[in-house]
Design an enzyme around this catalytic site. Structure first.
Site, PDB file in Angstrom:
ATOM      1  N   SER A 251       0.862  -1.186   0.000  1.00  0.00           N
ATOM      2  CA  SER A 251       0.000   0.000   0.000  1.00  0.00           C
ATOM      3  C   SER A 251       0.895   1.231   0.000  1.00  0.00           C
ATOM      4  CB  SER A 251      -0.902   0.011   1.242  1.00  0.00           C
ATOM      5  OG  SER A 251      -0.126   0.144   2.424  1.00  0.00           O
TER       6      SER A 251
ATOM      7  N   LEU B 274       2.859  -1.275   5.034  1.00  0.00           N
ATOM      8  CA  LEU B 274       2.259  -0.007   5.439  1.00  0.00           C
ATOM      9  C   LEU B 274       3.363   1.045   5.481  1.00  0.00           C
ATOM     10  CD1 LEU B 274      -0.068   1.734   6.640  1.00  0.00           C
ATOM     11  CD2 LEU B 274       0.579   0.830   8.894  1.00  0.00           C
TER      12      LEU B 274
ATOM     13  N   ILE C   9       7.032  -2.385   7.280  1.00  0.00           N
ATOM     14  CA  ILE C   9       6.901  -0.932   7.314  1.00  0.00           C
ATOM     15  C   ILE C   9       7.728  -0.362   6.169  1.00  0.00           C
ATOM     16  CG2 ILE C   9       7.149   1.150   8.701  1.00  0.00           C
ATOM     17  CD1 ILE C   9       5.123  -0.959   9.824  1.00  0.00           C
ATOM     18  N   LYS C  10       7.087   0.475   5.354  1.00  0.00           N
ATOM     19  CA  LYS C  10       7.773   1.048   4.188  1.00  0.00           C
ATOM     20  C   LYS C  10       8.487   2.343   4.579  1.00  0.00           C
ATOM     21  CE  LYS C  10       5.719   0.618  -0.054  1.00  0.00           C
ATOM     22  NZ  LYS C  10       4.622   0.685  -1.051  1.00  0.00           N
ATOM     23  N   ILE C  11       9.768   2.382   4.246  1.00  0.00           N
ATOM     24  CA  ILE C  11      10.591   3.577   4.468  1.00  0.00           C
ATOM     25  C   ILE C  11      11.255   3.922   3.138  1.00  0.00           C
ATOM     26  CG2 ILE C  11      12.603   4.523   5.663  1.00  0.00           C
ATOM     27  CD1 ILE C  11      11.989   2.716   8.021  1.00  0.00           C
TER      28      ILE C  11
END
Length: 364
Positions: A45, A109, A140-142
């Site tokens: 997402s 996310l 977790i998207k960074i």
């Protein structure tokens, strides 16, 4: 019975993740159907996807109003909504995660794109989201910005699964790998577990061709149209294979470390003259992921060709990038520009998303 073409891709060691999430696809059973019938093994997402989901349906209205009555900020409301969706999706993919012993079945996310150039705030939010979702199979998207690299390092050191996003250039990719390996080594040296940490490095592809292709005609390189992104991806795969082999990697693998898979993102064809499954067919190979919009999954199911293509024509990929350089196009300048534009696009989508939440709050 005819073999499902999307499912065939998995036989070559590549996972197909859906680049889309909303409440309807989860509650209707359609996401479960994609898992069962197409072998879809994850979801990604981003702010644009959530903006469309929240603005384009009434599914979130009641929860927005309820959260709005608690005087929460629009950003806190958004993450409340997103965390609910991501939790429900991770639960759907839990059997995939367990069945692959934690190698697959992830839902991603993203931290706020407004933090893309802020190291400490990104790391703090990554930890907060990780704890709030509280699922082993969340990532977790960074973003792979220069400040983002430090946040990626500290988040990996904290044992968080990271999806490194907005990655365009090969030199930056080398830094991303180093961030992952060095922090796994730190954890190992400290006697901490490393066998439960997963990570992917997400290369954005079709956007490269969108920017480069118009420059090729004037340089008598029109035969390279639609080839630069694929050549970059193949060179990235070369780097991947080198990094995740040999003594350094073997020490980590002996303690159960997982390779940081390459993920191909932005793989729908933006040029109507290209085949709509172009960026999937050209990059199928082991230890990789392709994250694909729903319409491109449907197109591949209908007429895609699943073959092990990623490691082929590496000499041609090298030659393609060499010709581009000789033609006066600096790919490093292009990829930095794409990173800057990517941040800007996600910021605009995020601000639009917060405005949509604000307008829903007042419709009481």
């Amino acid at each position: 019975m005819e073999t499902n073409k999307v499912k065939q891709i998995h036989s070559f060691g590549q996972s197909i993740w859906l680049d889309f999430i909303d409440r309807t696809i989860i509650s209707s059973g359609n996401l479960k159907k994609l898992i069962d019938e197409d072998g879809i093994s994850g979801v990604t997402s981003n702010p644009s996807i959530f903006e469309k989901a929240i603005s384009g349906s009434s599914d979130y209205d009641n929860e927005i109003r309820a959260l709005g009555e608690d005087d929460k900020s629009n950003e806190d409301i958004f993450f409340g909504l997103a965390i609910t969706d991501v939790k429900n999706a991770t639960d759907l993919f839990r059997s995939v995660y367990d069945g692959t012993k934690g190698a697959d079945g992830f839902v991603s996310l993203e931290v706020s794109p407004l933090l893309a150039l802020k190291t400490e705030e990104t790391a703090n939010q990554a930890l907060k989201l990780w704890k709030k979702v509280d699922r082993r199979n969340v990532m977790i998207k960074i973003p792979a910005t220069q400040p983002g690299l430090s946040a990626i390092r500290s988040s990996t050191a904290a044992g968080i699964n990271i999806n490194i996003t907005l990655l365009f250039g090969l030199p930056r990719y080398e830094e991303v790998i180093e961030a992952y390996l060095s922090r796994l080594e730190d954890r190992m040296a400290n006697g901490e577990m490393i066998n439960q940490i997963s990570s992917v490095a997400s290369f954005f592809l079709s956007r490269i061709d969108v920017m480069v292709d118009p420059m090729l005609d004037e340089r008598d390189l029109s035969d390279l149209k639609g080839e630069i992104a694929i050549a970059s991806a193949k060179k990235a795969y070369e780097i991947f294979k080198r990094a995740f082999s040999g003594p350094r990697w073997e020490k980590l693998a002996a303690k159960g470390a997982k390779v940081q898979r390459l993920l191909w993102a932005s793989t729908s064809s933006k040029d109507p003259s290209f085949k709509d499954t172009k960026y999937i067919e050209a990059l199928i190979g082991p230890d990789t992921v392709n994250t694909v919009p729903l319409e491109t999954i449907e197109a591949f199911r209908d007429h895609g060709i699943a073959l092990n293509t990623l490691a082929k024509d590496l000499d041609k990929a090298t030659e393609t990038l060499s010709r581009l350089k000789k033609g006066g196009v600096d790919i490093d300048i292009i990829t930095q520009k794409l990173e800057d534009e990517g941040i800007e696009k996600f910021n605009k989508a995020f601000e639009k998303l917060l405005q949509a939440i604000e307008s829903q709050k007042v419709k009481v």
